[in-house]
Design an enzyme around this catalytic site. Structure first.
Site, PDB file in Angstrom:
ATOM      1  N   LYS A   1       0.932  -1.067  -0.060  1.00 43.20           N
ATOM      2  CA  LYS A   1      -0.182   0.103  -0.072  1.00 43.20           C
ATOM      3  C   LYS A   1       0.766   1.238   0.022  1.00 43.20           C
ATOM      4  O   LYS A   1       2.078   1.428   0.209  1.00 43.20           O
ATOM      5  CB  LYS A   1      -1.059  -0.101   1.151  1.00 43.20           C
ATOM      6  CG  LYS A   1      -1.886  -1.313   1.066  1.00 43.20           C
ATOM      7  CD  LYS A   1      -2.868  -1.175   2.482  1.00 43.20           C
ATOM      8  CE  LYS A   1      -3.993  -1.979   2.377  1.00 43.20           C
ATOM      9  NZ  LYS A   1      -4.766  -1.835   3.589  1.00 43.20           N
TER      10      LYS A   1
ATOM     11  N   TYR B   1     -12.614  -1.980  -3.392  1.00 42.19           N
ATOM     12  CA  TYR B   1     -12.896  -1.909  -1.950  1.00 42.19           C
ATOM     13  C   TYR B   1     -14.604  -2.025  -1.786  1.00 42.19           C
ATOM     14  O   TYR B   1     -15.085  -1.717  -0.834  1.00 42.19           O
ATOM     15  CB  TYR B   1     -12.451  -0.959  -1.162  1.00 42.19           C
ATOM     16  CG  TYR B   1     -11.249  -1.337  -0.222  1.00 42.19           C
ATOM     17  CD1 TYR B   1     -10.869  -2.649   0.037  1.00 42.19           C
ATOM     18  CD2 TYR B   1     -10.120  -0.480  -0.583  1.00 42.19           C
ATOM     19  CE1 TYR B   1      -9.503  -2.932   0.626  1.00 42.19           C
ATOM     20  CE2 TYR B   1      -8.683  -0.647  -0.010  1.00 42.19           C
ATOM     21  CZ  TYR B   1      -8.442  -2.093   0.667  1.00 42.19           C
ATOM     22  OH  TYR B   1      -7.306  -2.408   0.908  1.00 42.19           O
TER      23      TYR B   1
ATOM     24  N   ARG C   1      -2.439 -14.319   4.654  1.00 45.09           N
ATOM     25  CA  ARG C   1      -3.256 -13.710   5.435  1.00 45.09           C
ATOM     26  C   ARG C   1      -2.291 -13.742   7.070  1.00 45.09           C
ATOM     27  O   ARG C   1      -2.343 -12.778   7.976  1.00 45.09           O
ATOM     28  CB  ARG C   1      -4.540 -14.282   5.834  1.00 45.09           C
ATOM     29  CG  ARG C   1      -5.577 -14.006   4.771  1.00 45.09           C
ATOM     30  CD  ARG C   1      -5.835 -12.514   4.523  1.00 45.09           C
ATOM     31  NE  ARG C   1      -6.439 -11.922   5.693  1.00 45.09           N
ATOM     32  CZ  ARG C   1      -7.012 -10.727   5.670  1.00 45.09           C
ATOM     33  NH1 ARG C   1      -7.096  -9.951   4.529  1.00 45.09           N
ATOM     34  NH2 ARG C   1      -7.443 -10.189   6.590  1.00 45.09           N
TER      35      ARG C   1
ATOM     36  N   HIS D   1      -2.044  -5.416   1.681  1.00 48.76           N
ATOM     37  CA  HIS D   1      -3.435  -5.943   1.480  1.00 48.76           C
ATOM     38  C   HIS D   1      -3.306  -7.418   0.885  1.00 48.76           C
ATOM     39  O   HIS D   1      -2.296  -7.667   0.282  1.00 48.76           O
ATOM     40  CB  HIS D   1      -4.126  -5.261   0.454  1.00 48.76           C
ATOM     41  CG  HIS D   1      -5.373  -6.012  -0.197  1.00 48.76           C
ATOM     42  ND1 HIS D   1      -6.678  -5.867   0.456  1.00 48.76           N
ATOM     43  CD2 HIS D   1      -5.650  -7.063  -1.111  1.00 48.76           C
ATOM     44  CE1 HIS D   1      -7.561  -6.780  -0.178  1.00 48.76           C
ATOM     45  NE2 HIS D   1      -6.937  -7.306  -1.168  1.00 48.76           N
TER      46      HIS D   1
ATOM     47  N   GLU E   1     -10.002 -10.346  -7.463  1.00 51.72           N
ATOM     48  CA  GLU E   1      -8.813  -9.174  -7.357  1.00 51.72           C
ATOM     49  C   GLU E   1      -7.811  -9.420  -8.295  1.00 51.72           C
ATOM     50  O   GLU E   1      -7.351  -8.351  -8.827  1.00 51.72           O
ATOM     51  CB  GLU E   1      -8.580  -9.119  -5.797  1.00 51.72           C
ATOM     52  CG  GLU E   1      -9.419  -8.740  -4.867  1.00 51.72           C
ATOM     53  CD  GLU E   1      -8.984  -8.931  -3.412  1.00 51.72           C
ATOM     54  OE1 GLU E   1      -9.804  -8.338  -2.582  1.00 51.72           O
ATOM     55  OE2 GLU E   1      -7.685  -9.266  -3.228  1.00 51.72           O
TER      56      GLU E   1
END
Ligand code: CDP
Ligand code: MG
Length: 136
Positions: A12, A52, A88, A118, A129
């Site tokens: 990001k 988003y 994650r 992200h 995505e």
């Protein structure tokens, strides 16, 4: 037989701005992710809102989209067995203050909004995505 999976990762704006692209990519590689594709882009606000969209009813949606479109980001397709959940785990909790030792967000995240990375949260969203950024 293989359960190799792909997931979408974004470095990001806060992390790109602090020159953290290489250190973060090294963490992916050290954790056996293959970086299949990557590109640096800057989204406009409308693109960020689309990306988003799942969060459109959340109180932080507008700021989140302003932030994601505020500077360049590095977008990557990562590949590994169980890539979605493994990424994650490596990213750590959304809030860097709550993230486990050794995770990317613990190491580099500044705050719950400027949390450096992200990662897709399901195989289905990963595909959506990936298509969002890499559809030819
Ligand atoms: O990124 P992650 O999947 O961990 O969290 P999310 O719940 O899908 O939220 C997406 C992004 O919104 C987070 O990564 C934060 O940048 C931002 N966010 C925020 O600014 N304030 C919150 N209370 C929750 C999320
Ligand atoms: Mg999420």
């Amino acid at each position: 037989m293989s359960d190799t999976e792909q997931t979408l990762s974004i470095i990001k704006p806060d992390a790109v701005e602090r020159n953290l692209e290489e250190p973060i990519k090294e963490l992916f590689i050290k954790n056996s992710f293959k970086i299949v594709k990557q590109k640096k882009v800057q989204l406009d606000k409308k693109d960020a809102e689309l990306f988003y969209k799942v969060h459109e009813t959340k109180p932080f949606y507008n700021e989140l989209c302003t932030y994601l479109s505020s500077g360049p980001i590095l977008v990557m397709i990562l590949e590994k067995t169980n890539a979605v959940s493994e990424n994650r785990r490596l990213m750590g909790s959304t809030d860097p203050k709550k993230a486990e030792e050794g995770t990317i967000r613990k190491k580099y995240g500044l705050s719950i909004d400027k949390n450096s990375v992200h990662g897709s949260d399901s195989q289905e969203n990963a595909q959506t995505e990936i298509n969002f950024f890499f559809k030819n």
